[in-house]
Scaffold this motif. Structure first.
Motif, PDB file in Angstrom:
ATOM      1  N   PRO A  61       4.469  -5.775   1.319  1.00 37.76           N
ATOM      2  CA  PRO A  61       3.793  -7.007   1.377  1.00 37.76           C
ATOM      3  C   PRO A  61       3.424  -7.377  -0.260  1.00 37.76           C
ATOM      4  N   ASN A  62       3.469  -8.589  -0.293  1.00 42.75           N
ATOM      5  CA  ASN A  62       2.995  -9.266  -1.738  1.00 42.75           C
ATOM      6  C   ASN A  62       1.497  -9.481  -1.536  1.00 42.75           C
ATOM      7  N   LEU A  63       0.554  -8.610  -2.180  1.00 40.80           N
ATOM      8  CA  LEU A  63      -0.612  -8.842  -2.018  1.00 40.80           C
ATOM      9  C   LEU A  63      -1.419 -10.268  -2.632  1.00 40.80           C
ATOM     10  N   ASP A  64      -0.472 -10.668  -3.822  1.00 41.76           N
ATOM     11  CA  ASP A  64      -0.737 -12.002  -4.400  1.00 41.76           C
ATOM     12  C   ASP A  64      -0.580 -13.007  -3.416  1.00 41.76           C
ATOM     13  N   GLU A  65       0.073 -13.072  -2.177  1.00 39.01           N
ATOM     14  CA  GLU A  65       0.145 -14.134  -1.382  1.00 39.01           C
ATOM     15  C   GLU A  65      -0.932 -14.330  -0.406  1.00 39.01           C
ATOM     16  N   ILE A  66      -2.066 -13.414  -0.606  1.00 42.13           N
ATOM     17  CA  ILE A  66      -3.306 -13.597   0.134  1.00 42.13           C
ATOM     18  C   ILE A  66      -4.274 -14.619  -0.335  1.00 42.13           C
ATOM     19  N   PRO A  67      -4.449 -15.774   0.137  1.00 39.31           N
ATOM     20  CA  PRO A  67      -5.180 -16.763  -0.272  1.00 39.31           C
ATOM     21  C   PRO A  67      -6.767 -16.325  -0.720  1.00 39.31           C
ATOM     22  N   SER A  68      -7.317 -16.709  -1.599  1.00 39.59           N
ATOM     23  CA  SER A  68      -8.713 -16.311  -2.294  1.00 39.59           C
ATOM     24  C   SER A  68      -9.809 -16.452  -1.129  1.00 39.59           C
ATOM     25  N   ASP A  69      -9.908 -17.395  -0.306  1.00 40.68           N
ATOM     26  CA  ASP A  69     -10.683 -17.653   0.552  1.00 40.68           C
ATOM     27  C   ASP A  69     -10.634 -16.632   1.682  1.00 40.68           C
ATOM     28  N   ILE A  70      -9.523 -16.225   2.132  1.00 39.50           N
ATOM     29  CA  ILE A  70      -8.988 -15.150   2.984  1.00 39.50           C
ATOM     30  C   ILE A  70      -9.664 -13.697   2.503  1.00 39.50           C
ATOM     31  N   LEU A  71      -9.404 -13.688   1.281  1.00 33.80           N
ATOM     32  CA  LEU A  71      -9.860 -12.335   0.662  1.00 33.80           C
ATOM     33  C   LEU A  71     -11.202 -12.098   0.581  1.00 33.80           C
ATOM     34  N   LYS A  72     -11.945 -13.071   0.412  1.00 38.60           N
ATOM     35  CA  LYS A  72     -13.350 -13.036   0.328  1.00 38.60           C
ATOM     36  C   LYS A  72     -14.019 -12.559   1.840  1.00 38.60           C
ATOM     37  N   ARG A  73     -13.288 -12.999   2.780  1.00 40.65           N
ATOM     38  CA  ARG A  73     -13.828 -12.471   4.111  1.00 40.65           C
ATOM     39  C   ARG A  73     -13.293 -11.199   4.722  1.00 40.65           C
ATOM     40  N   ALA A  74     -12.166 -10.615   3.888  1.00 40.44           N
ATOM     41  CA  ALA A  74     -11.399  -9.563   4.534  1.00 40.44           C
ATOM     42  C   ALA A  74     -12.046  -8.370   4.347  1.00 40.44           C
ATOM     43  N   LYS A  75     -12.159  -7.499   5.240  1.00 43.49           N
ATOM     44  CA  LYS A  75     -12.532  -6.354   5.434  1.00 43.49           C
ATOM     45  C   LYS A  75     -11.563  -4.967   5.512  1.00 43.49           C
ATOM     46  N   VAL A  76     -10.530  -5.316   6.083  1.00 41.04           N
ATOM     47  CA  VAL A  76      -9.545  -4.257   6.450  1.00 41.04           C
ATOM     48  C   VAL A  76      -8.148  -4.851   6.084  1.00 41.04           C
ATOM     49  N   ILE A  77      -6.992  -4.081   5.507  1.00 41.74           N
ATOM     50  CA  ILE A  77      -5.674  -4.492   5.383  1.00 41.74           C
ATOM     51  C   ILE A  77      -5.116  -3.092   6.362  1.00 41.74           C
ATOM     52  N   VAL A  78      -4.257  -3.541   7.199  1.00 39.98           N
ATOM     53  CA  VAL A  78      -3.396  -2.549   7.774  1.00 39.98           C
ATOM     54  C   VAL A  78      -1.759  -2.472   7.509  1.00 39.98           C
ATOM     55  N   VAL A  79      -1.570  -1.305   6.866  1.00 41.50           N
ATOM     56  CA  VAL A  79      -0.169  -1.310   6.425  1.00 41.50           C
ATOM     57  C   VAL A  79       0.374  -0.033   7.303  1.00 41.50           C
ATOM     58  N   ASN A  80       1.980  -0.119   7.396  1.00 41.12           N
ATOM     59  CA  ASN A  80       2.472   0.712   8.185  1.00 41.12           C
ATOM     60  C   ASN A  80       3.819   1.195   7.588  1.00 41.12           C
ATOM     61  N   TYR A  81       3.681   2.456   7.046  1.00 40.75           N
ATOM     62  CA  TYR A  81       5.092   2.905   6.221  1.00 40.75           C
ATOM     63  C   TYR A  81       5.229   4.429   6.533  1.00 40.75           C
ATOM     64  N   PRO A  82       6.418   4.829   6.931  1.00 40.04           N
ATOM     65  CA  PRO A  82       7.647   4.084   6.854  1.00 40.04           C
ATOM     66  C   PRO A  82       7.436   2.953   8.047  1.00 40.04           C
ATOM     67  N   ASN A  83       7.874   1.663   7.987  1.00 44.67           N
ATOM     68  CA  ASN A  83       7.666   0.716   8.714  1.00 44.67           C
ATOM     69  C   ASN A  83       8.421   0.575  10.073  1.00 44.67           C
ATOM     70  N   ASN A  84       7.698   0.061  10.988  1.00 43.01           N
ATOM     71  CA  ASN A  84       8.181  -0.331  12.268  1.00 43.01           C
ATOM     72  C   ASN A  84       8.098  -1.819  12.631  1.00 43.01           C
ATOM     73  N   PRO A  85       9.172  -2.671  12.441  1.00 42.87           N
ATOM     74  CA  PRO A  85      10.471  -2.566  12.715  1.00 42.87           C
ATOM     75  C   PRO A  85      11.312  -2.262  11.635  1.00 42.87           C
ATOM     76  N   THR A  86      10.927  -2.547  10.413  1.00 40.87           N
ATOM     77  CA  THR A  86      12.033  -2.485   8.997  1.00 40.87           C
ATOM     78  C   THR A  86      12.804  -1.197   8.934  1.00 40.87           C
ATOM     79  N   GLY A  87      11.663  -0.060   9.018  1.00 39.53           N
ATOM     80  CA  GLY A  87      12.176   1.188   8.650  1.00 39.53           C
ATOM     81  C   GLY A  87      12.075   1.204   7.151  1.00 39.53           C
ATOM     82  N   ALA A  88      11.493   0.437   6.507  1.00 39.76           N
ATOM     83  CA  ALA A  88      11.301   0.430   5.002  1.00 39.76           C
ATOM     84  C   ALA A  88      10.069   1.287   4.667  1.00 39.76           C
ATOM     85  N   SER A  89      10.152   1.965   3.477  1.00 37.17           N
ATOM     86  CA  SER A  89       9.412   3.156   3.154  1.00 37.17           C
ATOM     87  C   SER A  89       8.441   2.543   1.844  1.00 37.17           C
TER      88      SER A  89
END
Length: 413
Positions: free
Chosen positions: A167-195
């Motif tokens: 994920p490109n964290l810089d793509e998160i808008p500032s108004d979203i970031l102000k209200r964000a409490k949690v970010i969920v990441v999944n690696y190795p990733n389902n479905p992409t297989g990326a690590s």
């Protein structure tokens, strides 16, 4: 039959008064229906299922035997609740052996009834109406679904091939970031297989601290590393300040139906998870915890499973590359994710166009009885899972059959 008053009692989170009246079909239900139709149309052609992603083998014999031992032990007959120190100690030892991560089993680990259960419980610890959860897509939606049940909002952060599906964290808008409490990441990733890389995890930990966001790292496939270099966000200095990680024996030990895993990391978050869990379930059967502990004592189990998936990845990648596809073998997991073709042209000149990954996936089932899973959240992609069933262990025979069936067409990209 007249409509029951029950129809008006459903919660808005699942559709309210319109619950059950929708005509939209869930992706995996479409796949199931297509498989049934294809098998009826071509009863003499065996289905090759490379879709859902459940391990094709049983749990190792020593784990099954330990379950039998545990089930006979009268001390295991009662509710487990959040108990089971044997399992927590084994999980801590496993984290040290596989990831080099030190954990206090008393305060920094708690068992889960699988990652899905943990992802459905954790939102209740944090999400109030109006709070935002950042979810990567394509991905596993359970945490976000429960966040919305609680009145929260989900911001979808797309995973793109040009950024190695990070994920490109810089793509998160500032108004979203102000209200964000949690970010969920999944690696190795389902479905992409990326690590994820260590550098990405370091950046994520730093970013989380700067923005007062909790990181939930779903690491269900993390120990299935083909090069033996398993990655954990908890390897990063200071990660316990901002993160918890979810692990599961479903994939790493062929124990999908056993429903056993753990949440580890930040002790305060682990405690909150346990408090909500106490009001959600009564814990996994202690005999299952005992058997899981036996499995965790031997990390070579996971290495053997990973070696099998790596071998199958090599075979399948070779076949698909020869057909014109552009597969990229992942560093871990059992998912091969790649762009869907725009069209298939048969040897007699018949051309079939695919506007989406789902179009291609449905065609693969109906035409070739090969089941895959489409993902169109961030472009038309398709996911192959190398958990296919190989009779008598003959993996090459399955892969050669895939080549034979698909070779009847050329593909346009």
């Amino acid at each position: 039959m007249a409509e029951s008053y029950i129809q008006n009692l459903f919660a808005e989170r699942i559709g309210g008064a319109n619950y059950g009246k929708g005509t939209e079909i869930y992706k995996f239900e479409k796949i199931k229906r297509a498989k049934r139709a294809a098998m009826l149309a071509k009863p003499d052609v065996p289905l090759i299922d490379m879709g859902v992603g459940e391990p094709d083998d049983m749990a190792f014999p020593e784990v099954v035997e330990a379950l039998y031992e545990g089930a006979k032990n009268p001390d295991n007959r009662g509710y487990a609740d959040n108990g089971g120190d044997e399992f927590k100690r084994a999980a801590a030892s496993y984290m040290k052996a596989v990831f080099g991560v030190e954990l206090d089993y008393k305060t920094e680990i708690l068992h889960s009834m699988g990652s899905k259960a943990a992802l459905s419980i954790l939102p209740a610890c944090f999400i109030n109406p109006g709070d935002v959860v950042i979810m990567t897509v394509p991905g596993y939606p359970v945490f976000g679904t429960h966040a919305k049940y609680l009145g929260g909002e989900v911001f979808n952060l797309k995973l793109r091939a040009e950024n190695d599906f990070l994920p490109n964290l810089d793509e998160i808008p500032s108004d979203i970031l102000k209200r964000a409490k949690v970010i969920v990441v999944n690696y190795p990733n389902n479905p992409t297989g990326a690590s994820a890389t260590r550098e990405f995890f370091e950046k994520l930990v730093k970013w989380a601290k700067e923005n007062s966001v909790l990181v939930v790292s779903d690491a269900a496939y993390a120990s299935l590393a083909f090069d033996g270099q398993a990655q954990s966000i908890l390897q990063v200095e200071g990660a316990k300040d901002v993160a918890v990680e979810l692990h599961s024996l479903s994939k790493s030990h062929n124990m999908t139906g056993w429903r056993i895993g753990w949440v580890c990391g930040n002790p305060l978050v682990v405690k909150a998870y346990g408090d909500v869990k106490d009001n959600t379930d009564s814990g996994q059967f202690l005999a299952i915890q005992h058997a899981a502990a036996r499995g965790l004592e031997d990390p070579s189990i996971t290495r053997k499973i990973a070696a099998k998936y790596s071998r199958r990845m090599d075979m399948l990648s070779g076949v698909l590359s020869g057909l014109g596809f552009s597969p990229r073998k992942p560093k871990a997991s059992f998912y091969l994710y790649m762009p869907a073709p725009k069209a298939a042209v048969s040897k007699d000149g018949k051309r079939v166009e695919f506007k989406t990954g789902e179009d291609f996936s449905q065609w693969m089932i109906s035409e070739h009885l090969i089941s895959t899973v489409p993902w169109d959240d961030a472009g038309p992609f398709v996911r192959f899972s190398v958990t296919f069933v190989a009779k008598n262990g003959n993996e090459r025979e399955v892969v050669d059959e895939i080549k034979r069936r698909m070779s009847g067409s050329s593909y346009e990209f």
